[in-house]
Design a protein around this motif. Structure first.
Motif, PDB file in Angstrom:
ATOM      1  N   TRP A   1      -3.867  46.433 -81.388  1.00 26.30           N
ATOM      2  CA  TRP A   1      -5.271  46.735 -81.691  1.00 26.30           C
ATOM      3  C   TRP A   1      -5.570  46.841 -83.178  1.00 26.30           C
ATOM      4  CZ3 TRP A   1      -8.050  45.680 -77.746  1.00 26.30           C
ATOM      5  CH2 TRP A   1      -7.644  45.993 -76.445  1.00 26.30           C
TER       6      TRP A   1
ATOM      7  N   GLN B   1      -2.284  42.102 -68.341  1.00 29.57           N
ATOM      8  CA  GLN B   1      -1.344  42.340 -69.431  1.00 29.57           C
ATOM      9  C   GLN B   1      -1.592  41.385 -70.593  1.00 29.57           C
ATOM     10  OE1 GLN B   1       1.432  44.618 -69.938  1.00 29.57           O
ATOM     11  NE2 GLN B   1       1.065  43.695 -71.929  1.00 29.57           N
ATOM     12  N   ARG B   2      -1.922  41.944 -71.760  1.00 30.50           N
ATOM     13  CA  ARG B   2      -2.065  41.106 -72.951  1.00 30.50           C
ATOM     14  C   ARG B   2      -0.685  40.770 -73.502  1.00 30.50           C
ATOM     15  NH1 ARG B   2      -4.056  43.905 -77.106  1.00 30.50           N
ATOM     16  NH2 ARG B   2      -3.398  45.838 -76.124  1.00 30.50           N
ATOM     17  N   TYR B   3      -0.603  39.622 -74.186  1.00 25.85           N
ATOM     18  CA  TYR B   3       0.675  39.263 -74.789  1.00 25.85           C
ATOM     19  C   TYR B   3       0.905  40.117 -76.023  1.00 25.85           C
ATOM     20  CZ  TYR B   3       4.607  36.794 -76.763  1.00 25.85           C
ATOM     21  OH  TYR B   3       5.858  36.505 -77.257  1.00 25.85           O
ATOM     22  N   LEU B   4       2.012  40.836 -76.033  1.00 22.03           N
ATOM     23  CA  LEU B   4       2.403  41.673 -77.164  1.00 22.03           C
ATOM     24  C   LEU B   4       3.874  41.411 -77.469  1.00 22.03           C
ATOM     25  CD1 LEU B   4       0.845  45.043 -75.913  1.00 22.03           C
ATOM     26  CD2 LEU B   4      -0.111  43.555 -77.688  1.00 22.03           C
TER      27      LEU B   4
ATOM     28  N   ARG C   1       1.793  30.542 -71.593  1.00 29.63           N
ATOM     29  CA  ARG C   1       1.315  31.386 -70.495  1.00 29.63           C
ATOM     30  C   ARG C   1       0.496  30.539 -69.519  1.00 29.63           C
ATOM     31  NH1 ARG C   1      -1.091  37.495 -71.047  1.00 29.63           N
ATOM     32  NH2 ARG C   1      -0.878  38.040 -68.840  1.00 29.63           N
TER      33      ARG C   1
ATOM     34  N   PRO D   1       2.763  32.952 -76.165  1.00 28.60           N
ATOM     35  CA  PRO D   1       1.368  32.781 -75.715  1.00 28.60           C
ATOM     36  C   PRO D   1       1.014  31.367 -75.287  1.00 28.60           C
ATOM     37  CG  PRO D   1       1.442  34.208 -77.638  1.00 28.60           C
ATOM     38  CD  PRO D   1       2.846  33.679 -77.446  1.00 28.60           C
TER      39      PRO D   1
END
Length: 248
Positions: free
Chosen positions: A37, A108-111, A100, A97
């Protein structure tokens, strides 16, 4: 000198800057950062220890929220010729990413933290393709490793040669292999060159061994299901996150 103090070049830890700007604790600042973030000069940075200078712009992204980062399980469609392990150059490297699956329904975001402690729990031969599982979740790892003998897997084997009804019945009774006793399995023809195998987690190399013992030449092998989770819809070389309701 404390690591939190400014360095001689005037930089400081990103977590410290965020804590000051957002009037929050250092722990919450780290959660914002590791949650993807925080942007530095417009670029997302996920490392709390990243050094920032006084002239750099640190901003909180729209929609930012403090959230508990839960362990994840990733399903990958491994192509032929790629190793399935935890080393660089393996199917693990496909989890980026760009690879995907379009339409992945997981929120779920890519982190970067998706790769922390992520490990393969479903070995697959390099010459085979199909579904492999990488996980951070202990219950999933236990299910697919310690309890593997209870988990059915399904494969499609491209073969050459012939096998009559008697030979098929013989194959279904199972064969001892690599110190394991014979165990019954489902084997059926899908067409004149494809055999479907459904059996409890086999040792690497077993299906090729079974085909050879039956007088068949294995030309290609693809794993299409692990437990209750199918490969269906996941293109080769791509990945998706396991959904909360999905169980092996």
């Amino acid at each position: 000198m404390s690591a939190d103090h400014k360095m001689a070049d005037g930089t400081e830890r990103l977590a410290k800057r965020v804590a000051v700007q957002q009037s929050c604790s250092r722990a919450d600042a780290e959660r914002y950062i590791e949650g993807g973030w925080i942007a530095v000069d417009g670029q997302v940075v996920e490392e709390p220890g990243f050094r920032v200078g006084a002239s750099q712009t640190v901003s909180l992204l729209p929609g930012a929220r403090l959230e508990t980062l839960r362990p994840v399980t990733i399903l990958v469609h491994k192509p032929v010729g790629v190793y399935a392990n935890d080393e660089p150059g393996s199917a693990r490297d496909l989890i980026v990413p760009a690879n995907r699956m379009e339409g992945d329904r997981s929120p779920q975001r890519y982190l970067k933290r998706l790769l922390a402690g992520l490990r393969l729990v479903t070995p697959l031969e390099r010459a085979a393709s199909g579904l492999v599982v990488y996980t951070q979740e202990y219950p999933v790892a236990r299910k697919l490793q310690e309890e593997a003998r209870l988990v059915e897997q399904e494969y499609i084997a491209e073969v050459s040669g012939s096998l009559d009804a008697e030979g098929l019945a013989w194959l279904r009774r199972g064969l001892p292999y690599d110190g394991r006793p014979a165990s019954p399995m489902q084997v059926s023809w899908q067409n004149e060159t494809r055999l479907r195998f459904a059996l409890k987690t086999p040792a690497p190399g077993f299906i090729e061994y079974a085909c050879d013992a039956a007088g068949l030449e294995l030309r290609a092998l693809r794993r299409i299901r692990i437990g209750r989770l199918p490969l269906a819809g996941l293109p080769a070389g791509q990945w998706r996150a396991r959904l909360d309701y999905e169980r092996f």
